[in-house]
Design a protein around this motif. Sequence first.
Motif, short mmCIF file in Angstrom:
data_model
loop_
_atom_site.label_atom_id
_atom_site.label_comp_id
_atom_site.label_asym_id
_atom_site.label_seq_id
_atom_site.Cartn_x
_atom_site.Cartn_y
_atom_site.Cartn_z
N ALA A 24 0.83 -1.21 0.00
CA ALA A 24 0.00 0.00 0.00
C ALA A 24 0.87 1.26 0.00
N THR A 25 1.95 1.24 0.77
CA THR A 25 2.87 2.39 0.81
C THR A 25 3.52 2.60 -0.55
N THR A 26 3.92 1.50 -1.19
CA THR A 26 4.53 1.60 -2.52
C THR A 26 3.56 2.20 -3.52
N LEU A 27 2.32 1.74 -3.51
CA LEU A 27 1.32 2.24 -4.46
C LEU A 27 0.98 3.70 -4.18
N GLU A 28 0.89 4.06 -2.92
CA GLU A 28 0.60 5.44 -2.56
C GLU A 28 1.74 6.36 -2.99
N MET A 29 2.96 5.93 -2.76
CA MET A 29 4.11 6.72 -3.18
C MET A 29 4.16 6.85 -4.69
N THR A 30 3.86 5.76 -5.39
CA THR A 30 3.85 5.79 -6.85
C THR A 30 2.84 6.80 -7.37
N LEU A 31 1.63 6.79 -6.81
CA LEU A 31 0.59 7.71 -7.26
C LEU A 31 0.97 9.15 -7.01
N LEU A 32 1.41 9.47 -5.80
CA LEU A 32 1.74 10.85 -5.47
C LEU A 32 2.95 11.36 -6.26
N ALA A 33 3.97 10.51 -6.38
CA ALA A 33 5.15 10.91 -7.16
C ALA A 33 4.80 11.09 -8.63
N TRP A 34 3.91 10.23 -9.14
CA TRP A 34 3.50 10.34 -10.54
C TRP A 34 2.74 11.64 -10.78
N LEU A 35 1.84 11.99 -9.87
CA LEU A 35 1.09 13.24 -10.02
C LEU A 35 2.03 14.44 -10.03
N LEU A 36 3.02 14.43 -9.12
CA LEU A 36 4.00 15.51 -9.10
C LEU A 36 4.81 15.54 -10.39
N THR A 166 6.22 5.57 -15.97
CA THR A 166 5.41 5.14 -14.83
C THR A 166 5.94 3.83 -14.26
N LEU A 167 6.33 2.91 -15.13
CA LEU A 167 6.91 1.65 -14.68
C LEU A 167 8.21 1.88 -13.92
N LEU A 168 9.07 2.74 -14.47
CA LEU A 168 10.34 3.03 -13.79
C LEU A 168 10.10 3.69 -12.44
N LEU A 169 9.14 4.60 -12.39
CA LEU A 169 8.83 5.27 -11.14
C LEU A 169 8.37 4.25 -10.10
N PHE A 170 7.47 3.36 -10.50
CA PHE A 170 6.96 2.33 -9.59
C PHE A 170 8.09 1.47 -9.04
N LYS A 171 9.00 1.06 -9.90
CA LYS A 171 10.10 0.21 -9.45
C LYS A 171 11.12 0.98 -8.62
N ASN A 172 11.30 2.27 -8.93
CA ASN A 172 12.27 3.07 -8.18
C ASN A 172 11.83 3.38 -6.76
N THR A 173 10.55 3.18 -6.46
CA THR A 173 10.11 3.40 -5.08
C THR A 173 10.83 2.44 -4.12
N SER A 174 11.34 1.33 -4.64
CA SER A 174 12.05 0.37 -3.78
C SER A 174 13.32 0.98 -3.18
N LEU A 175 13.85 2.03 -3.83
CA LEU A 175 15.07 2.67 -3.32
C LEU A 175 14.84 3.39 -2.00
N ALA A 176 13.57 3.67 -1.68
CA ALA A 176 13.27 4.35 -0.43
C ALA A 176 13.60 3.49 0.77
N MET A 177 13.81 2.21 0.55
CA MET A 177 14.22 1.32 1.64
C MET A 177 15.55 1.79 2.24
N ALA A 178 16.37 2.47 1.43
CA ALA A 178 17.69 2.92 1.90
C ALA A 178 17.60 3.93 3.03
N ILE A 179 16.48 4.64 3.14
CA ILE A 179 16.32 5.63 4.21
C ILE A 179 15.37 5.12 5.29
N GLY A 180 15.07 3.83 5.26
CA GLY A 180 14.29 3.22 6.33
C GLY A 180 12.80 3.14 6.11
#
Length: 234
Positions: A24-36, A166-180
């Motif tokens: 859910a966090t990944t999808l929410e981040m994807t949507l908000l980042a995509w809108l921006l 959009t695909l790249l953005l969705f997959k790049n959300t995994s990088l947020a793991m680096a900041i916890g």
Amino acid sequence: MNYTLDFGALLSNGYPTLILGGLATTLEMTLLAWLLAFALGSLLAVLRMLNLRALNWLIALYVAFHRNVPMLVHILLWYFGVAAIVPPALNDAINIIGGEFFYATIAIGLVTAAYVSEDLRSAIRAIPRGQMEAARSLGLSYLQAMRKVILPQAFKISIPPLTNQTLLLFKNTSLAMAIGLIELTGAGRTIESATFKTFEAYLVVTVLYLAISLLLMLAGALLSKRVAYVTKTR
């Protein structure tokens, strides 16, 4: 060496809830980042077509900076760098709603906006110049002509590259793991660390990423076909 798969360990201790929460966090981040990214990328593309030298230089600098620095570095820069220079009261307010989520979303959205702006600019340049001239001759301002005539056509042309972004953005959300941030990959990492079921944990994460990526690709293909059909029947 024999290895016995054991997915049962992933069904205890609230791990399914952790996976679903991470998804859910990944999808929410994807949507908000995509809108921006879509909003800012569209604005940058329109402004760059004004052909103002100083403005073009600034936008080109923005695009070059965000396209040539790794996404992970941008996330780290925002989380550790920008967070350190914003007013403490503002940073505290951001941390209340989730600093990791906020800064990662901003970083990913801004980077993707650079790519979106270039995709849209290419699409706009592919539209015959006479379209703009005809719109202006009808009394439309530059912004009105862009909004009502040029951009709708540019969006249609840009569906395939925007789907890829959009695909790249969705997959790049995994990088947020680096900041916890406990998004989908972070949830898998947490479960793997607790259960030592490395293959099982990351297989579940992989399947979820693959399923959603395929759905995004399907949605992009269907949208392209729909637009092509509507354009053909007009």
